[in-house]
Each structure stands twice: as structure tokens, then as C-alpha cells.
Design an enzyme around this catalytic site. Structure first.
Site, PDB file in Angstrom:
ATOM      1  N   HIS A  90     -24.613 -12.799 -36.308  1.00 43.73           N
ATOM      2  CA  HIS A  90     -23.742 -11.558 -36.804  1.00 43.73           C
ATOM      3  C   HIS A  90     -22.753 -11.620 -35.652  1.00 43.73           C
ATOM      4  O   HIS A  90     -22.014 -10.896 -35.526  1.00 43.73           O
ATOM      5  CB  HIS A  90     -24.694 -10.399 -36.381  1.00 43.73           C
ATOM      6  CG  HIS A  90     -25.714  -9.819 -37.592  1.00 43.73           C
ATOM      7  ND1 HIS A  90     -26.725 -10.132 -36.904  1.00 43.73           N
ATOM      8  CD2 HIS A  90     -25.156  -9.668 -38.557  1.00 43.73           C
ATOM      9  CE1 HIS A  90     -27.754  -9.885 -37.954  1.00 43.73           C
ATOM     10  NE2 HIS A  90     -26.806  -9.052 -39.003  1.00 43.73           N
ATOM     11  N   GLU A 137     -24.900 -12.868 -51.850  1.00 38.90           N
ATOM     12  CA  GLU A 137     -23.581 -13.197 -51.532  1.00 38.90           C
ATOM     13  C   GLU A 137     -23.054 -14.021 -52.699  1.00 38.90           C
ATOM     14  O   GLU A 137     -22.050 -13.780 -53.037  1.00 38.90           O
ATOM     15  CB  GLU A 137     -23.242 -13.611 -50.141  1.00 38.90           C
ATOM     16  CG  GLU A 137     -23.222 -12.922 -48.813  1.00 38.90           C
ATOM     17  CD  GLU A 137     -25.041 -11.810 -48.799  1.00 38.90           C
ATOM     18  OE1 GLU A 137     -24.911 -11.428 -48.163  1.00 38.90           O
ATOM     19  OE2 GLU A 137     -25.568 -13.281 -49.133  1.00 38.90           O
TER      20      GLU A 137
END
Length: 297
Positions: A89, A19
Site C-alpha cells: 500500500h 483492476e
């Protein structure tokens, strides 16, 4: 789907699952004048890129005195609970960006909103964090225009007008708020059977913020001045959440109009759980309780 085939691998390509790297790459592209759309697969994993976003993308225009900008960067990321995502998540991370000048943070509630707001984000002169409630990917259905259109950023939308209470949310919890309003009005609901008949006629003004940084202060304050009561709902924890910022501003600008304390309904101050996500997220019953408390204060 089909973007790579239509636009070629020169423009549409996968990146390593890093990321910090993919966001940094997007900042570099934007700084060179290209339009860059970086996708972080889950908003939970945007944190390794937090330094790049906060210290580079958000400050690039300011530190260069307007000579350079990363404003052509849009970062997309699925967010919020989906029923089985657990602690890595299902998180809502929007409040982590609320104190970062130079960014915009957008969260749509439906396909039409997603398209119009995303196109506005891509064309906006500032870098934008575009958070997509993942549970809506397969549950929210609309006939979405194929033509090019945009919706304004930093402009809240009043979904249902009202005069007795202002109910504010964004993204997936808006649908839960609508459920709570229906339960309030429905005398046959076993959950709301104890509610006084006069409360069932309460007129609730439901507002979708759409953009939470910078958020539409004028629309919210004008509504609260009219209704005198305010409830704010989000999936992120209540402490230091979006609701905290809104409630602080509301009490400052509409203090003399308030008939009850501003109520916040959000996730619990714990990590997102492995199981029973519905007990963590603000469900219709919790929102209904907040509405009743505020209306009867």
C-alpha cells in the site's frame, strides 16, 4: 463526495474490485467516445491492469492509424508511502510507465495542482495515469478555487529559483526537499552543524516535474546548464527509476556544464518495508547529504 447524488448512478458507480476489469471497462467507454475516469484504490494494485494499460490503452490510437483512441481515459490511483502502508500500500509505481509510448503520467504536489492537472488530464487527447500521493490527502491544505481551471501537462514548475544546484522531484518528496534546503541554511540545526558556512549560502533551484511522462526536458536542462549541479529525489527505488532517465538525459545535453556527477536519492532497492517507512523513503537528512556531496565535489 456527493458525486453520485449530483450526477446519478448512470455516471458515477462502484465497480467490482478487479483492476483489469475496471480499467478494461474504462478503455471500452473511452473508445466509444465517453469520458471515463477509473480509480484504482491503491497504485500497488494497478499491476493486474498493466496489460490493459500498456497493450490496449496506450496503443489503441497508434494501431488504428489514428481512427480510434482511448484518450478520454484517466486512471487515478493513490501512491507513495503514508507511514503505515507497508509493501502492498505504499509503493511508487510511476517508473513502470515511463517506457510506455502513448501514455502520460502526472503526479501533483498539492490541492490546487491536483485540480488543475486532473482537469487537464481528463481533457487530454492521450490516456493519463494520474498518481496522487496519499500522504498529502490529509496533510496538504490550500484554498482551492471552485472555478474551472487547468494547469499545463508536461510543464515543470520552478518553485524556488537558484544558481548553484538544481534539485528535482515531484509529489510528496518535494516537501522533504524543502526541509533539506532549510536544514542546509539553518546553522542551529544539530544535523547540519558540521556544514561549512559558505555552503549555507548556496542557492538551490527546486523544480517540481508535475508530469513525468513526457517530462519537461527543456526546463530541467536549462536549469542544470545554469547551476552545473543536479540532485534528483523520488520515493521509488533508485535502480531504473525516474532519476535514471533524467540523469541520462542531463549528462547527454549538459555534460560540459556539469561540475559534479548527477546525484540520485530514492527508495532502497528492496521491497517497501513492513515497518519504519521513514528509513526507506528519502528523508531530509539523506537529501541534505546529497546536496552537500554535490556542492563540495
Amino acid at each position: 463526495m456527493g458525486l453520485e447524488a449530483e450526477y446519478s448512478r448512470e455516471r458515477v458507480f462502484n465497480t467490482p474490485l478487479c483492476e483489469q476489469g475496471l480499467v478494461g471497462f474504462g478503455i471500452g467507454m473511452a473508445a466509444m467516445g465517453h469520458t471515463a475516469i477509473a480509480e484504482v484504490q491503491f497504485a500497488d494494485y494497478i499491476l493486474p491492469a498493466y496489460d490493459q494499460i500498456v497493450n490496449e490503452a496506450a496503443k489503441y490510437n497508434y494501431r488504428s492509424g489514428g481512427q480510434h483512441s482511448a484518450g478520454k481515459l484517466t486512471i487515478r490511483a493513490p501512491c507513495m508511502g503514508v507511514g503505515h502502508g507497508a509493501l502492498y500500500h505504499s509503493q511508487s509505481v510511476e517508473q513502470l510507465f515511463m517506457g510506455v509510448p502513448g501514455l502520460k503520467v502526472v503526479i501533483p504536489r498539492s490541492p490546487i495542482q491536483a485540480k488543475g492537472l486532473l482537469l487537464s488530464s481528463i481533457r487530454d487527447p492521450d490516456p493519463v495515469i494520474f498518481l496522487e500521493p496519499k500522504i498529502l490527502y490529509r496533510s496538504s491544505v490550500e484554498h482551492c478555487p471552485v472555478d474551472d481551471f487547468t494547469l499545463p501537462l508536461s510543464s515543470a514548475e520552478i518553485l524556488t529559483p537558484g544558481k548553484d544546484l538544481t534539485l528535482i522531484s515531484y509529489g510528496a518528496p518535494l516537501y522533504t526537499c524543502a526541509q533539506a534546503i532549510e536544514m542546509l541554511r539553518n546553522p542551529s540545526s544539530t544535523i547540519s552543524a558540521h556544514i561549512s558556512p559558505h555552503l549555507r549560502t548556496a542557492s538551490i533551484e527546486l523544480i517540481d516535474l508535475r508530469t513525468i511522462l513526457p517530462w519537461d526536458r527543456e526546463t530541467v536542462v536549462e536549469s542544470v546548464r545554469k547551476t552545473g549541479r543536479c540532485v534528483i529525489v523520488h520515493e521509488a527505488p533508485v535502480t531504473a527509476g525516474v532519476g535514471a532517465e533524467i540523469s541520462a538525459h542531463v549528462q547527454k545535453e549538459a555534460f560540459l556544464n556539469l561540475e559534479a556527477p548527477v546525484e540520485r536519492v530514492g527508495g532502497w532497492d528492496t521491497p517497501f518495508p513492513h515497518v519504519h517507512e521513514s528509513f526507506y523513503k528519502p528523508g531530509p537528512t539523506r537529501i541534505l547529504d546529497a546536496l552537500v556531496r554535490t556542492l563540495t565535489y
